[in-house]
Design an enzyme around this catalytic site. Structure first.
Site, PDB file in Angstrom:
ATOM      1  CG  HIS A 157      -4.849  28.212  -7.827  1.00 30.81           C
ATOM      2  ND1 HIS A 157      -3.901  28.506  -6.875  1.00 30.81           N
ATOM      3  CD2 HIS A 157      -5.678  27.289  -7.257  1.00 30.81           C
ATOM      4  CE1 HIS A 157      -4.142  27.786  -5.784  1.00 30.81           C
ATOM      5  NE2 HIS A 157      -5.223  27.044  -5.985  1.00 30.81           N
ATOM      6  CD  GLU A 158      -9.132  26.109  -8.537  1.00 29.07           C
ATOM      7  OE1 GLU A 158      -9.052  24.867  -8.406  1.00 29.07           O
ATOM      8  OE2 GLU A 158      -9.045  26.889  -7.572  1.00 29.07           O
ATOM      9  CG  HIS A 210      -1.232  17.138  -8.447  1.00 26.84           C
ATOM     10  ND1 HIS A 210      -1.343  17.531  -7.136  1.00 26.84           N
ATOM     11  CD2 HIS A 210      -0.304  16.146  -8.440  1.00 26.84           C
ATOM     12  CE1 HIS A 210      -0.508  16.824  -6.384  1.00 26.84           C
ATOM     13  NE2 HIS A 210       0.121  15.968  -7.150  1.00 26.84           N
ATOM     14  CG  HIS A 233      -5.597  22.330  -7.616  1.00 19.97           C
ATOM     15  ND1 HIS A 233      -4.751  21.811  -6.656  1.00 19.97           N
ATOM     16  CD2 HIS A 233      -6.105  23.483  -7.092  1.00 19.97           C
ATOM     17  CE1 HIS A 233      -4.748  22.623  -5.594  1.00 19.97           C
ATOM     18  NE2 HIS A 233      -5.554  23.635  -5.839  1.00 19.97           N
TER      19      HIS A 233
END
Length: 674
Positions: free
Chosen positions: A466-467, A473, A470
């Site tokens: 998940h991290e 991105h 990010h």
């Protein structure tokens, strides 16, 4: 002072080892003054305001200030101490004042407005157009059109809010660090896995005590709640966790909560909005509180029957197993784990040996390589703020630098709970040079012990993915302007890149890349992979209802007029009413430690996790259809979503990637709710 203050000299990567705490305050004060001078240069320009001399010039101001405050506030979250917290209390009002000086600067606003009013006659790219729009709204939404006395009120409110949210976070951290469950009788550890016991013994040793110490840090708290047979001790730990900053003492946050929501409401009213949520949601995909509420209600209608059915089954199971008549909050994780083992013969302790942290890191790097052609090389020539931090050089297939990447994985006393991504340097293109970003992720994973490396639970594996989503991105950003780069997107769009990457953790093709036994090197058995997939929807109804309850609590605080609320607990209880499964615990209160909405940026935005899940389920369905490592789909995701940041309307970007609007059924199907 200037000669030795490293923060006032140019730097590329953050010069952590050269920074002393006493550098921060003078550096930030000086950089605020420097930035004000840059703004004066714009406002005193006698030429007619243009996109270049006003909008673009404003975008380029304060770069060093942004970098230094980025370093400071990440340290305050990841490696804080009393001194840093004290500086934060001084720095925050200064920055809040400065932000207001900027947004309430009439001469500057007039110039931006002048360009904005001629928008149609200018030939701007879509990114330039978005920058102009964002700047104009930044002023108008933050009081530029207010009278002088109202501007003063706004300044005072913003100062108070920045101070209150800092104190809120400090209280939560202090409460987390102050509590310990000290056990000296080994019989009381019955049911706990060896790793959890070993970590608790290490903690006790660090604190100079015999036996075992369990804390409220997640890697200590969660295994205890999941495996400890001793119900009384589970209850004690659960009550401590659930009552953080709710003890009517000096670390109590009830007054902070009431003050924060009232000040946010006053601020919204001052700016002409019905509520804080109306103000916030104007700049979100969801647009209005009504839309958010109906989105949450609609999901609740679909998830609640499944949740009630799951809860009844869990209650019956606990009664049959241990004669428990009334399932309490401290029983949930324990009996859910036992039921999951019974149904799927799968528990985290069986899986953990296959998820050694260093292999999982290599796994997520391999996924990024297969999808986006990235390579990660660990390097030791980059300064770090703690020896545990790892640093990497990220390159593309031509060996060009894509990003610098920092990763910080384990809990420490100076680190707040949870996991997050942060940026030390934004990507932007200046004078034709593409300045590449410096991105960091911070987590709180199970520590290595004397006998074992860091072995992750499956939940920690998905958190890492998940991290890292990010981080991608941020790393793959490719825009002209820093303020539109990477994760600078609408808040309910920001979780799409992170949540979509979690999907790869459940796929056989991915797990075979990295899930190997830390001792034998054996690849995770296929039956485990099948069970991970089968069990993914286990208690999905209850998990969904829990997430929705947080979104509803957030809207209950921010979606209306809070002036008549006097009792934090009573208000919270009412907000939780539609989603309640377990009996209420009078001494517990979530709001007093709900850092996401009272310290982080999620106020009137907690719904966005679920909102982004609708997007991520729909987007991943496209990958599944074409192949999870399909280059064409990956390129589209990179080119239309990851690299574009906030340069265009997120729904338009999404449709360009997907060919159509997202379908919520993909989420409900994945969750097994339809």
């Amino acid at each position: 002072m200037t000669e030795t203050n490293r923060l006032l000299q140019p730097f590329n990567t953050a010069p952590f080892s050269k920074i002393k705490n006493e550098h921060f305050l003078p550096a930030i004060k000086q950089l605020i003054e420097d930035t004000k001078n840059e703004i004066d240069t714009i406002t005193s320009n006698t030429e007619e305001p243009s996109f270049t001399n006003t909008v673009e010039a404003l975008e380029r101001t304060g770069e060093q200030l942004n970098r230094v405050t980025g370093i400071f506030f990440n340290l305050n979250s990841a490696e804080t101490n009393e001194e840093i917290q004290k500086i934060a209390q001084e720095v925050s009002p200064l920055l809040s004042d400065f932000k207001n000086d900027l947004l309430l600067n009439e001469a500057l606003f007039e110039r931006v407005k002048s360009v904005y009013n001629r928008k149609k006659s200018l030939t701007l790219t879509s990114e330039e157009s978005m920058l102009l729009e964002k700047q104009y709204k930044g002023f108008s939404r933050n009081g530029a059109n207010l009278s002088e006395d109202k501007k003063e009120k706004l300044r005072k409110i913003d100062q108070d809010l920045s101070r209150l949210s800092l104190s809120f976070g400090e209280n939560v951290l202090a409460e987390t660090n102050n509590y310990e469950l000290h056990i000296t009788n080994e019989d009381q550890l019955s049911g706990l896995p060896e790793g959890a016991k070993e970590e608790a013994a290490d903690t006790a040793k660090e604190k100079g005590k015999d036996g075992w110490i369990f804390t409220l840090a997640y890697p200590s708290y969660i295994p205890f709640m999941t495996y400890a047979d001793n119900r009384e001790l589970r209850k004690e730990l659960s009550l401590a966790f659930g009552s953080k900053a709710f003890h009517n003492d000096k670390l109590d946050n009830q007054e902070h909560v009431l003050q924060i929501v009232n000040l946010r409401y006053q601020r919204a009213q001052l700016l002409g909005y019905d509520s804080h949520a109306h103000f916030v949601l104007e700049e979100r995909m969801a647009e209005t509180p009504e839309k958010v509420t109906s989105f949450l209600d609609e999901l609740l209608q679909k998830a609640k029957p499944a949740a009630e059915k799951e809860f009844a089954e869990l209650e019956a199971f606990a009664k049959e197993l241990d004669g428990i008549d009334q399932l309490q909050k401290w029983d949930g994780a324990y009996y859910a784990e036992k039921l999951k083992q019974k149904k799927f013969n799968l528990d985290d302790e069986k899986l953990k040996p296959y998820f050694e942290l260093k292999n999982v890191i290599n796994g997520v790097f391999t996924v990024a390589e297969k999808l986006y052609g990235l390579s990660f090389e660990e390097v030791n020539n980059i300064d770090k703020y703690h020896p545990e931090v790892k640093t990497y050089r990220v390159t593309d297939s031509e060996d060009s630098l894509v990003a610098i990447f920092y990763a910080d994985f384990h809990p420490r006393a100076g680190k707040r709970n949870g996991a997050w991504m942060t940026v030390y340097k934004q990507q932007e293109i200046i004078k034709g040079v593409n300045e590449r970003p410096h991105i960091s992720i911070v987590c709180n994973f199970t520590k290595p012990t004397a006998s074992k490396p860091s072995l992750l639970t499956f939940n920690e594996v998905t958190t890492l993915f998940h991290e890292f989503g990010h981080a991608l991105h941020g790393m793959l950003a490719n825009t002209k302007y820093a303020s539109l780069s990477g994760a600078n997107v609408y808040w309910d769009f920001v979780e799409l890149p992170s949540q979509i990457l979690e999907n790869w953790c459940y796929e056989k093709e991915t797990l075979e890349l990295f899930a190997t036994h830390y001792k034998t090197g054996e690849v995770i058995p296929m039956e485990y992979v099948e069970k991970i997939k089968e069990s993914a929807a286990f208690h999905e109804g209850m998990k969904t209802v829990r997430q929705l309850s947080f979104g509803m609590l957030d809207m209950a605080w921010h979606g209306g007029n809070p002036t008549s609320i006097t009792n934090v607990k009573a208000h919270e209880k009412e907000a939780f009413e539609p989603t309640t499964l377990y009996p209420d615990v009078a001494s517990n209160c979530m709001s007093t430690s709900f850092s996401h909405i009272f310290q982080g940026g999620y106020s009137a935005g907690y719904y966005s996790y679920k909102w982004a899940e609708v997007l991520d389920a729909d987007a991943f369905a496209y990958f599944k259809q074409e192949g999870i490592f399909n280059k064409t789909v990956a390129d589209k995701f990179k080119n239309y979503i990851l690299s574009q940041g906030g340069t265009e309307d997120p729904m338009e970007l999404y449709i360009r990637f997907r060919g159509k609007k997202p379908n919520p059924d993909a989420l409900l199907k994945r969750a097994g709710l339809i």
